[in-house]
Design a protein around this motif. Structure first.
Motif, mmCIF file in Angstrom:
data_model
loop_
_atom_site.group_PDB
_atom_site.id
_atom_site.type_symbol
_atom_site.label_atom_id
_atom_site.label_comp_id
_atom_site.label_asym_id
_atom_site.label_seq_id
_atom_site.Cartn_x
_atom_site.Cartn_y
_atom_site.Cartn_z
ATOM 1 N N SER A 176 18.960 29.490 81.050
ATOM 2 C CA SER A 176 17.875 29.117 80.243
ATOM 3 C C SER A 176 18.244 29.006 78.761
ATOM 4 O O SER A 176 19.264 29.628 78.316
ATOM 5 C CB SER A 176 16.720 30.441 80.216
ATOM 6 O OG SER A 176 17.477 31.636 79.727
ATOM 7 N N THR A 177 17.579 28.211 78.319
ATOM 8 C CA THR A 177 17.908 27.858 76.773
ATOM 9 C C THR A 177 16.880 28.100 75.686
ATOM 10 O O THR A 177 15.784 27.698 75.966
ATOM 11 C CB THR A 177 18.438 26.703 76.437
ATOM 12 O OG1 THR A 177 19.731 26.279 77.310
ATOM 13 C CG2 THR A 177 19.012 26.230 74.827
ATOM 14 N N ASP A 261 11.649 25.145 74.111
ATOM 15 C CA ASP A 261 12.731 25.620 74.964
ATOM 16 C C ASP A 261 12.836 25.181 76.294
ATOM 17 O O ASP A 261 11.745 24.577 76.701
ATOM 18 C CB ASP A 261 12.744 27.222 75.013
ATOM 19 C CG ASP A 261 12.666 28.093 73.572
ATOM 20 O OD1 ASP A 261 13.144 27.360 72.761
ATOM 21 O OD2 ASP A 261 11.987 29.116 73.689
ATOM 22 N N LYS A 262 14.048 25.047 76.821
ATOM 23 C CA LYS A 262 14.301 24.709 78.190
ATOM 24 C C LYS A 262 13.005 25.755 79.000
ATOM 25 O O LYS A 262 13.070 26.754 79.008
ATOM 26 C CB LYS A 262 15.770 25.161 78.651
ATOM 27 C CG LYS A 262 15.958 24.800 80.053
ATOM 28 C CD LYS A 262 17.533 24.920 80.341
ATOM 29 C CE LYS A 262 18.102 24.751 81.834
ATOM 30 N NZ LYS A 262 19.387 24.944 82.130
ATOM 31 N N TYR A 263 12.602 25.013 80.019
ATOM 32 C CA TYR A 263 11.634 25.422 81.025
ATOM 33 C C TYR A 263 10.144 25.823 80.204
ATOM 34 O O TYR A 263 9.185 26.252 80.764
ATOM 35 C CB TYR A 263 12.111 26.917 81.488
ATOM 36 C CG TYR A 263 13.280 26.739 82.453
ATOM 37 C CD1 TYR A 263 12.963 26.093 83.667
ATOM 38 C CD2 TYR A 263 14.465 27.296 82.203
ATOM 39 C CE1 TYR A 263 13.996 25.981 84.538
ATOM 40 C CE2 TYR A 263 15.248 27.283 83.015
ATOM 41 C CZ TYR A 263 15.094 26.606 84.424
ATOM 42 O OH TYR A 263 16.420 26.594 85.220
ATOM 43 N N GLY A 268 13.758 22.919 84.299
ATOM 44 C CA GLY A 268 14.915 23.048 83.430
ATOM 45 C C GLY A 268 16.099 21.959 83.289
ATOM 46 O O GLY A 268 16.752 21.682 82.323
ATOM 47 N N GLY A 271 15.899 20.131 79.866
ATOM 48 C CA GLY A 271 16.777 20.744 78.869
ATOM 49 C C GLY A 271 15.733 21.156 77.707
ATOM 50 O O GLY A 271 14.526 21.232 77.901
ATOM 51 N N VAL A 272 16.331 21.442 76.435
ATOM 52 C CA VAL A 272 15.446 21.827 75.254
ATOM 53 C C VAL A 272 15.029 20.114 74.696
ATOM 54 O O VAL A 272 15.552 19.230 74.834
ATOM 55 C CB VAL A 272 16.417 22.314 74.055
ATOM 56 C CG1 VAL A 272 15.426 22.345 72.776
ATOM 57 C CG2 VAL A 272 16.814 23.729 74.447
#
Length: 293
Positions: A176-177, A261-263, A268, A271-272
């Motif tokens: 996660s990002t 954010d990612k997700y 996923g 990405g960002v």
């Protein structure tokens, strides 16, 4: 232009400091006052930052595998620059950490500079402590894989604006990002917040509506793009609105971008995600055209 700037600064002053920064501001002011009788203003700032750095160094100095370094990046503007204040690496089999802490130098507003730099140290300190706690839990459960990375990017650097994005990547099976961005008015020495750009909170609905329309267009034109703008039972989530303090930045050509954010709004693999908001969409809601044009 002067009137627009005054209006913008007035609106900025009326905006409450984000909760994330509030404690840092208070602690910084308290520490500065405590040392004021003994130290010059420059020394006050320096000691406060060194103390925070020493705390972080102590907390992560638990393994010979940890490496710390100070590395400058190319000069960002005539006076203000960003350096890697501390780089932390840990490679312990299935446990890996790589943390880079940015440090802003050259701002005339030393209180703002200290506030930002101590926040960056605190973020990575908390990230590393969480990482160590998770390692302990995994070891007690028989082991596993765990990784954490933090880095940063200067996304805008002009005579007027400096935007710094920090990224945190956590890996446990999948990754996660999260991204956080600070945007600084270099000339007026203030931290710009998203609410401070607008007359009132009407911008939230306006930007959200534009984003949902844009996401729908992208999905219609590209089957590989998926956004959660329709109710999806498998995830139980539908993007409806941005947060009042949604991650944002201002580009070199004075355009507003909004990031997720990612997700946060999509699977996923997307990405960002960052969207540039056409100025004509938000122009009537802006306090002025000083920042966004």
């Amino acid at each position: 232009m002067m009137k627009n700037l005054q209006d913008a600064k007035k609106k900025y002053e009326e905006v409450e400091i984000p909760k994330e920064l509030n404690n840092i501001v208070k602690n910084s002011i308290k520490e500065a006052k405590r040392k004021q009788k003994k130290q010059s203003p420059i020394k006050q700032w320096g000691i406060g930052l060194v103390a925070a750095a020493a705390l972080f160094t102590t907390s992560v100095n638990v393994s010979p595998a940890l490496a710390q370094s100070l590395a400058t990046v190319p000069l960002l503007g005539q006076f203000v620059q960003v350096v890697t204040f501390q780089a932390i690496k840990l490679d312990k089999g299935t446990y890996n950490a790589d943390l880079k802490t940015p440090n802003v130098t050259g701002l005339e507003n030393k209180e703002l500079e200290q506030m930002l730099n101590e926040k960056y140290i605190t973020e990575n300190e908390a990230l590393y402590e969480d990482f160590q706690n998770e390692i302990k839990e995994l070891d007690e459960a028989g082991g596993g894989h765990l990784g954490v990375t933090s880095t940063y990017e200067v996304v805008t650097d002009t005579e007027d604006i400096l935007s710094i994005s920090r990224y945190e990547v956590n890996t446990v099976g999948s990754s996660s990002t999260t991204m956080r961005t600070d945007t600084i008015d270099k000339k007026n020495q203030i931290l710009i917040t998203l609410p401070s750009l607008f007359k009132d909170d009407a911008y939230i609905e306006v930007i959200s509506t534009y984003l949902k329309d844009e996401m729908a267009k992208q999905m219609a034109n590209d089957p590989d793009k998926i956004y959660w703008i329709d109710d999806q039972e498998e995830i139980g989530f539908e993007f409806e609105t941005i947060r009042p303090d949604q991650t944002f930045s201002i580009t070199a050509d004075h355009k507003l971008t909004i990031s997720f954010d990612k997700y946060e709004i999509a699977p996923g693999y997307m990405g960002v995600l960052t969207f540039e908001i056409p100025t004509e969409v938000i122009s009537e809601y802006l306090i002025s055209d000083y920042y966004i044009k």
